[in-house]
Design a protein around this motif. Structure first.
Motif, short mmCIF file in Angstrom:
data_model
loop_
_atom_site.label_atom_id
_atom_site.label_comp_id
_atom_site.label_asym_id
_atom_site.label_seq_id
_atom_site.Cartn_x
_atom_site.Cartn_y
_atom_site.Cartn_z
N SER A 84 0.75 -1.52 0.29
CA SER A 84 -0.24 -0.16 -0.40
C SER A 84 0.75 0.91 -0.34
O SER A 84 0.57 2.59 -0.75
CB SER A 84 -0.41 0.16 1.45
OG SER A 84 -2.13 -0.80 1.09
N ARG A 96 -4.34 -9.53 2.62
CA ARG A 96 -4.71 -8.83 4.42
C ARG A 96 -5.64 -10.15 3.79
O ARG A 96 -5.59 -10.51 5.17
CB ARG A 96 -5.01 -7.75 3.57
CG ARG A 96 -4.49 -6.75 3.89
CD ARG A 96 -5.38 -4.71 3.99
NE ARG A 96 -4.70 -4.26 4.51
CZ ARG A 96 -3.97 -3.61 3.30
NH1 ARG A 96 -4.18 -3.67 2.04
NH2 ARG A 96 -3.05 -2.39 3.56
N ILE A 147 0.48 2.18 13.01
CA ILE A 147 -0.02 0.67 11.62
C ILE A 147 0.36 -0.22 12.45
O ILE A 147 -0.69 -1.64 12.86
CB ILE A 147 0.84 1.07 10.71
CG1 ILE A 147 0.79 1.89 9.99
CG2 ILE A 147 0.86 -0.77 9.76
CD1 ILE A 147 1.13 2.13 8.38
N VAL A 167 -1.65 -3.79 13.02
CA VAL A 167 -2.50 -5.15 12.91
C VAL A 167 -1.73 -6.47 13.21
O VAL A 167 -2.64 -7.36 13.78
CB VAL A 167 -1.49 -4.86 11.06
CG1 VAL A 167 -1.86 -4.25 10.41
CG2 VAL A 167 0.51 -4.94 11.54
N GLU A 225 -4.59 0.18 7.21
CA GLU A 225 -4.88 0.17 5.67
C GLU A 225 -4.38 1.88 5.16
O GLU A 225 -4.07 2.14 4.31
CB GLU A 225 -5.71 -0.44 4.22
CG GLU A 225 -5.83 -0.73 3.46
CD GLU A 225 -6.56 -1.40 2.80
OE1 GLU A 225 -7.36 -2.60 3.04
OE2 GLU A 225 -6.80 -1.61 1.61
N SER A 280 -1.27 2.97 6.07
CA SER A 280 -0.63 2.53 4.46
C SER A 280 -0.21 3.52 3.96
O SER A 280 0.61 3.50 3.52
CB SER A 280 -1.11 0.87 4.72
OG SER A 280 -0.73 -0.02 5.66
#
Lengths: 114, 114, 114, 114
Positions: free
Chosen positions: C21, C51, D10, D14, D55, D58
């Motif tokens: 990304s 993902r 991030i 995750v 996301e 990113s």
């Protein structure tokens, strides 16, 4: 709020996510990609937020209204950018702009109602 | 393969993802959740794969056919489990089973055609 | 297979999704975007599949091995494209290529082991 | 804000998404699932929002701060619920609660800083 009440907004979000991803990939095939850079960027951001909004609504989440608020903002930004290119005859941008407007309105309503 | 040719399969995938997430959240409200454990688990797995298949198809990806193959398998497994509970009158499972069957068939066709 | 056994592969997948990304968004800022079009496209496809692979593994899904098989293929394709630009000094492509290689190997192992 | 500045947040997002999905699937194997219903529901909602936040960050998105605000709220809610079960010895809930607390703090900082 019930799943049923979410359904129209979910439909608008998933349609918008598909339109945004498709617009991004079509923009990458354009002769003058440079001009499409911001469009692609907003397509990608908007697609993430639409998918997220659809998913939390599908789960009947208490965070749906807040997610729809952000999603509406992203849709307005993406629609505005796409409309510039739609005026110059790009169909994928015109279709994306329409999907974004519909989604923005549905999400705005959801964000206010909740 | 064109975005247009993907459209029916994309629609089936996003509808199935929504039905699966909704089924999972409704299963969690059932009196006898224990009986629904495998249904919830398959709902969650199937939803991930449907969302993924829809997203790669929206991007016109060369990996779409392979993704649709896995998605079809997950949909069949989820449909089979949901149908057990649909027989006992659970509407969310019946709706989910129907969405899974439609998605499995669309994905199977996509996987074979590509 | 246990969640613990999945952990290294999950970590490689989420790191790769983030790198893809990020690479896409940095490619959009490059002077010669046209040259980056296929890189951006593969970044987007690879990110979706990473993902997805991470999510099904987190759920301990029986579909993990098949998902890792596709993910490995996407990672190899993306790594190969990124490496062309890495040679010309693009750091985001070099970092992305490295993340893709690591993820491809982890996924390949997972696909074979399961 | 740069990608680098986003990196810690991030990573927390995750890790939290993985912990939430894993916690949900482990909760489904517990003897007394009924007691875990709200935990599973919040795990699922929190996982969606963490994935989304990771996301958009990113992608270096301008919507990152707002997304992190919602994500922090979901993480706090999920942590609170998981901590009840962690006290009764459930390891997946303890691990999930810890990941949620870390993510909530990282997201809160991101939301305020932006």
């Amino acid at each position: 709020m019930s799943h049923q009440k979410f359904q129209d907004c979910i439909d608008a979000c998933v349609a918008c996510a598909v339109a945004c991803s498709h617009c991004a990939t079509e923009c990458l095939k354009e002769e003058d990609i440079k001009m499409m850079a911001r469009c692609i960027q907003l397509d990608l951001e908007c697609a993430v937020l639409c998918r997220s909004a659809a998913e939390v609504m599908s789960l009947g989440s208490e965070f749906s209204a807040h997610m729809c608020r952000i999603c509406a903002d992203a849709c307005y930004a993406c629609a505005e950018e796409c409309e510039k290119h739609a005026e110059r005859g790009m169909n994928h941008c015109r279709e994306c702009a329409e999907a974004c407007r519909r989604c923005a309105e549905a999400c705005e309503e959801m964000a206010t109602a909740a």
